[in-house]
Motif scaffolding. Structure first.
Motif, PDB file in Angstrom:
ATOM      1  N   THR A  58       0.863  -1.176   0.000  1.00 42.08           N
ATOM      2  CA  THR A  58       0.000   0.000   0.000  1.00 42.08           C
ATOM      3  C   THR A  58       0.897   1.223   0.000  1.00 42.08           C
ATOM      4  OG1 THR A  58      -1.968   1.009   1.015  1.00 42.08           O
ATOM      5  CG2 THR A  58      -0.241   0.224   2.515  1.00 42.08           C
ATOM      6  N   PHE A 101      -5.077  -3.797   1.998  1.00 40.96           N
ATOM      7  CA  PHE A 101      -3.723  -4.140   2.422  1.00 40.96           C
ATOM      8  C   PHE A 101      -3.729  -5.277   3.438  1.00 40.96           C
ATOM      9  CE2 PHE A 101       0.006  -3.268   5.247  1.00 40.96           C
ATOM     10  CZ  PHE A 101       0.984  -3.614   4.340  1.00 40.96           C
ATOM     11  N   ASN A 111      -7.755   2.090   1.226  1.00 40.14           N
ATOM     12  CA  ASN A 111      -6.976   0.954   0.756  1.00 40.14           C
ATOM     13  C   ASN A 111      -6.263   0.254   1.911  1.00 40.14           C
ATOM     14  OD1 ASN A 111      -4.251  -0.218  -0.462  1.00 40.14           O
ATOM     15  ND2 ASN A 111      -5.782  -0.137  -2.095  1.00 40.14           N
TER      16      ASN A 111
END
Length: 316
Positions: A250, A309, A304
């Motif tokens: 990430t 992740f 995210n």
């Protein structure tokens, strides 16, 4: 026989995460697993204990780090979706009389021989309507996962699609209620912002002036409500787009450094110190876009981190 549109409508009524924008792959993966069983001609109902390990591995591969611990939830809760017309459960009467929110724990589903599967009418329609399984699979994939993961998910659940996800005429057409229309200018704007190079590794190959193997990735997935704007995009080569959507890395929101997961493991010959190792990118700042206002937005990076992740992160 129930019509194809009736069946598609039932799948579209499946509820997802309670919080808007949250990535919850549990139900889509269970539905795809059930479709694969049906395609192989297996019985309509299956004991939860017989699919528990496979469901766990699917969620480990295609879900956030916390997903496997709640893998039994969809098996129980699907029975209340689509007005109870899509999914059946069979178990002791005492267990089924519980309120829908009183989810049995893993041990109860395994030990009490709880069975689940598509309702009889859905099962019959899927088995007897040519092409319906493929249509449903496309719909489920398009509504829940980015395209980078589709083929891997199909292989992992054991589906055998005689037709490609994409026909000779182009991408399959999905109901607008299932798949939001993408902005065709998104890709060009993102690639231009990053000067037509992967913002992780710098890959910038062109063939006759055409960028090859370079893609515009959504940070907050489009399938989960992410917008088609530069601040929600990264220019990534095909490899890093795939790794990004798998949760292998990430982007840290303050200094925009690439952060790899501890679950992303290279061979001993390809450790972090090796010049050509994939892990050499860990901790390295992202190659910046041309303008400050095009930098990834913190709210998208946070989505995210929470939803895709596979934590924990590798130490520096």
């Amino acid at each position: 026989m129930t019509s194809k549109q009736d069946i598609l409508s039932l799948f579209e009524k499946v509820r997802r995460a309670q919080r808007q924008g949250q990535y919850a792959p549990h139900k889509p993966l269970l539905l795809l697993l059930a479709l694969a069983r049906l395609q192989r001609g297996e019985p309509r109902l299956v004991l939860y204990r017989d699919i528990d390990l496979q469901l766990k591995e699917l969620l480990r591969s295609f879900g956030p780090s916390s997903a496997p611990s709640s893998r039994h939830y969809p098996f129980w809760h699907l029975r209340t979706d689509a007005d109870g017309s899509l999914w059946d459960l069979q178990a002791d009467a005492g267990l089924l009389e519980r309120p829908p929110a009183a989810t049995p724990n893993l041990g109860e589903l395994r030990d009490k021989q709880v069975q689940g599967g598509f309702s009889a009418k859905v099962d019959t329609a899927l088995r007897q309507t040519p092409g319906l399984i493929q249509t449903v699979v496309r719909s489920v994939l398009a509504s829940a996962f980015p395209e980078t993961l589709h083929e891997d998910i199909i292989a992992s659940v054991g589906l055998d699609l005689s037709q490609s996800l994409y026909s000779k005429e182009g991408p399959a057409v999905y109901d607008p209620a299932v798949r939001r229309r993408r902005n065709p200018a998104f890709r060009e704007r993102v690639l231009l912002a990053y000067e037509y190079r992967c913002c992780v590794c710098g890959f910038d190959l062109k063939v006759c002036h055409l960028p090859a193997g370079l893609e515009a990735a959504h940070i907050h997935w489009h399938t989960n409500g992410g917008p088609d704007v530069e601040t929600n995009g990264l220019a990534l080569c095909a490899l890093h787009h795939k790794l990004f959507d798998l949760g292998a890395f990430t982007i840290e929101p303050t200094e925009l450094r690439v952060i790899y997961s501890q679950h992303a493991i290279a061979s001993r010959q390809q450790d972090q110190q090796t010049p050509d190792s994939e892990l050499r990118h860990h901790g390295v700042p992202l190659k910046s876009p041309q303008a400050i206002h095009q930098r990834p937005a913190p709210e998208h990076l946070s989505w995210n981190l929470r939803n895709v992740f596979k934590g924990p992160a590798r130490p520096f």
